[in-house]
Write an enzyme that holds these catalytic residues in place. Structure first.
Site, PDB file in Angstrom:
ATOM      1  N   ASN A 126       1.050  -1.208  -0.015  1.00 21.29           N
ATOM      2  CA  ASN A 126      -0.144  -0.052   0.219  1.00 21.29           C
ATOM      3  C   ASN A 126       0.871   1.245  -0.185  1.00 21.29           C
ATOM      4  OD1 ASN A 126      -1.639   2.154   0.424  1.00 21.29           O
ATOM      5  ND2 ASN A 126      -2.220   1.291   2.602  1.00 21.29           N
ATOM      6  N   TRP A 127       1.095   1.905  -1.088  1.00 20.68           N
ATOM      7  CA  TRP A 127       1.873   3.103  -1.141  1.00 20.68           C
ATOM      8  C   TRP A 127       1.372   4.378  -0.860  1.00 20.68           C
ATOM      9  CZ3 TRP A 127       4.336   2.253  -7.028  1.00 20.68           C
ATOM     10  CH2 TRP A 127       5.205   1.019  -6.795  1.00 20.68           C
ATOM     11  N   LYS A 128       0.037   4.090  -0.294  1.00 19.21           N
ATOM     12  CA  LYS A 128      -0.527   5.511   0.267  1.00 19.21           C
ATOM     13  C   LYS A 128      -0.446   6.655  -0.862  1.00 19.21           C
ATOM     14  CE  LYS A 128      -0.074   3.656   4.630  1.00 19.21           C
ATOM     15  NZ  LYS A 128       0.261   3.803   6.022  1.00 19.21           N
ATOM     16  N   GLU A 156      -5.064  -5.209  10.852  1.00 13.95           N
ATOM     17  CA  GLU A 156      -4.137  -4.348  10.962  1.00 13.95           C
ATOM     18  C   GLU A 156      -4.249  -3.420  12.386  1.00 13.95           C
ATOM     19  OE1 GLU A 156      -2.190  -2.874   7.072  1.00 13.95           O
ATOM     20  OE2 GLU A 156      -3.957  -1.676   7.320  1.00 13.95           O
ATOM     21  N   GLY A 203       2.832  -1.006   4.415  1.00 15.72           N
ATOM     22  CA  GLY A 203       3.116   0.458   3.781  1.00 15.72           C
ATOM     23  C   GLY A 203       4.583   0.593   3.737  1.00 15.72           C
ATOM     24  N   GLY A 229       2.609   1.869  10.767  1.00 17.84           N
ATOM     25  CA  GLY A 229       3.801   3.158  10.543  1.00 17.84           C
ATOM     26  C   GLY A 229       4.460   3.566  11.646  1.00 17.84           C
ATOM     27  N   GLU A 256      -6.434   4.579   8.230  1.00 18.33           N
ATOM     28  CA  GLU A 256      -6.291   6.046   7.848  1.00 18.33           C
ATOM     29  C   GLU A 256      -7.688   6.556   7.191  1.00 18.33           C
ATOM     30  OE1 GLU A 256      -2.834   5.823   5.703  1.00 18.33           O
ATOM     31  OE2 GLU A 256      -1.569   5.249   7.410  1.00 18.33           O
ATOM     32  N   SER A 298       3.876  -2.284  10.471  1.00 15.75           N
ATOM     33  CA  SER A 298       5.439  -2.405  10.569  1.00 15.75           C
ATOM     34  C   SER A 298       6.047  -3.946  10.151  1.00 15.75           C
ATOM     35  CB  SER A 298       5.778  -2.223  12.054  1.00 15.75           C
ATOM     36  OG  SER A 298       5.419  -0.891  12.078  1.00 15.75           O
ATOM     37  N   HIS A 315      -9.025   0.830   5.504  1.00 13.77           N
ATOM     38  CA  HIS A 315      -7.843   1.133   6.084  1.00 13.77           C
ATOM     39  C   HIS A 315      -8.139   2.036   7.115  1.00 13.77           C
ATOM     40  CE1 HIS A 315      -3.738   2.658   6.829  1.00 13.77           C
ATOM     41  NE2 HIS A 315      -3.278   1.449   5.969  1.00 13.77           N
TER      42      HIS A 315
HETATM   43  C1  PEP Z   1      -0.266   0.084   6.281  1.00 13.52           C
HETATM   44  O1  PEP Z   1      -0.513   1.512   6.191  1.00 13.52           O
HETATM   45  O2  PEP Z   1      -1.466  -0.525   5.957  1.00 13.52           O
HETATM   46  C2  PEP Z   1       0.578  -0.360   7.053  1.00 13.52           C
HETATM   47  C3  PEP Z   1       0.579  -1.678   7.595  1.00 13.52           C
HETATM   48  O3  PEP Z   1       1.517   0.469   7.397  1.00 13.52           O
HETATM   49  P1  PEP Z   1       3.399   0.038   7.921  1.00 13.52           P
HETATM   50  O4  PEP Z   1       3.562  -1.228   7.142  1.00 13.52           O
HETATM   51  O5  PEP Z   1       4.071   1.176   7.404  1.00 13.52           O
HETATM   52  O6  PEP Z   1       3.192  -0.120   9.090  1.00 13.52           O
END
Ligand code: PEP
Length: 242
Positions: free
Chosen positions: A8-10, A160, A226, A166, A90, A205, A88
């Site tokens: 997921n490149w956001k 998640e 992410g 993050g 966010e 993470s 998600h």
């Molecule tokens: C995400 O945003 O779905 C995510 C898991 O981010 P990260 O891997 O940076 O924690």
């Protein structure tokens, strides 16, 4: 089924960066694990034109019409798109999404032939209050209620924990497995024909140095990633190719 790693490149990477990444990734990718990418929607065609499956990070609950600024799941499918990430944290935090108003988005995306990755997870406060499992159960029931088009191919769940996204803090493999096992039991009851095989991804993470122990857990079928998906080298490592 192979393990699945979804990047997921956001809202990151310009066109040049997307192109360079995809070239570097494809040159070393063996296919040992499946690799899917959700770039910024404006660059999704670059991923569609690569060997990787392309996704978007949100879509409309409508397929066309006067909905300024929305992304039609029908149009995305017509373009060659494969999947959509819905729910998600966010989106839930900044864009007023919740499991109830995500339900019709999930229906529309499934109806249009997209694969849905539906995200669930608790905040740190909710975990500390012992609410993790009941909250996940509510998120699953509300989002997946009456999803008669769901199949083993087109529905994926991502667990998640919000406190792990993050932040560099990862759920331990056992913490993650506990929740994945619980999600599995709900899916099996809800979808008797295929719930036992539905892919459940872990996100929060995930990095090259913790991915193997997470993937070794019984009910962890892959990762939603992410930060570590933004470097081709790291994402290759997550795919077992470095
Ligand atoms: C995400 O945003 O779905 C995510 C898991 O981010 P990260 O891997 O940076 O924690």
């Amino acid at each position: 089924m192979k393990k699945l790693m979804v990047g997921n490149w956001k809202m990151n990477k310009n066109g040049k960066e997307c192109t360079e990444y995809l070239e570097a990734f494809v040159a070393k990718y063996s296919g040992r694990r499946e690799a899917w990418i959700a770039p910024q929607a404006l660059y999704v065609k670059l991923v569609i034109n690569s060997p990787l499956k392309a996704g978007i990070q949100n879509c409309s609950e409508h397929v066309e019409g006067a909905y300024t600024g929305e992304i039609s799941p029908r149009t995305f499918k017509e373009m060659g798109g494969h999947f959509v990430i819905l729910g998600h944290s966010e989106r839930r935090q900044y864009f007023t999404e919740n499991s109830r108003n995500l339900n019709p988005k999930i229906s529309t995306a499934l109806n249009e032939g997209l694969t849905v990755i539906y995200c669930v997870g608790e905040t740190l406060k909710e975990r500390d209050q012992g609410l993790t499992l009941s909250l996940i159960e509510d998120q699953l029931h509300q989002g997946l209620n009456d999803q008669s088009k769901a199949t083993v191919e087109n529905l994926i769940i991502a667990y998640e924990p919000v406190w792990a996204i993050g932040t560099g803090k990862t759920a331990s493999p056992l913490q993650a497995q506990e929740v994945h096992g619980f999600i599995r039991s709900i899916l099996t009851a809800k979808f008797p024909a295929f719930g036992h095989q539905t892919r459940i991804l872990y996100g929060g993470s995930v990095k090259p140095d913790n991915v193997e122990e997470l993937l070794a857990q019984k009910d962890i079928d892959g990762g939603l990633v992410g930060g570590a998906s933004l470097k081709a080298r790291d994402f290759l490592a997550l795919c077992g190719d470095m």
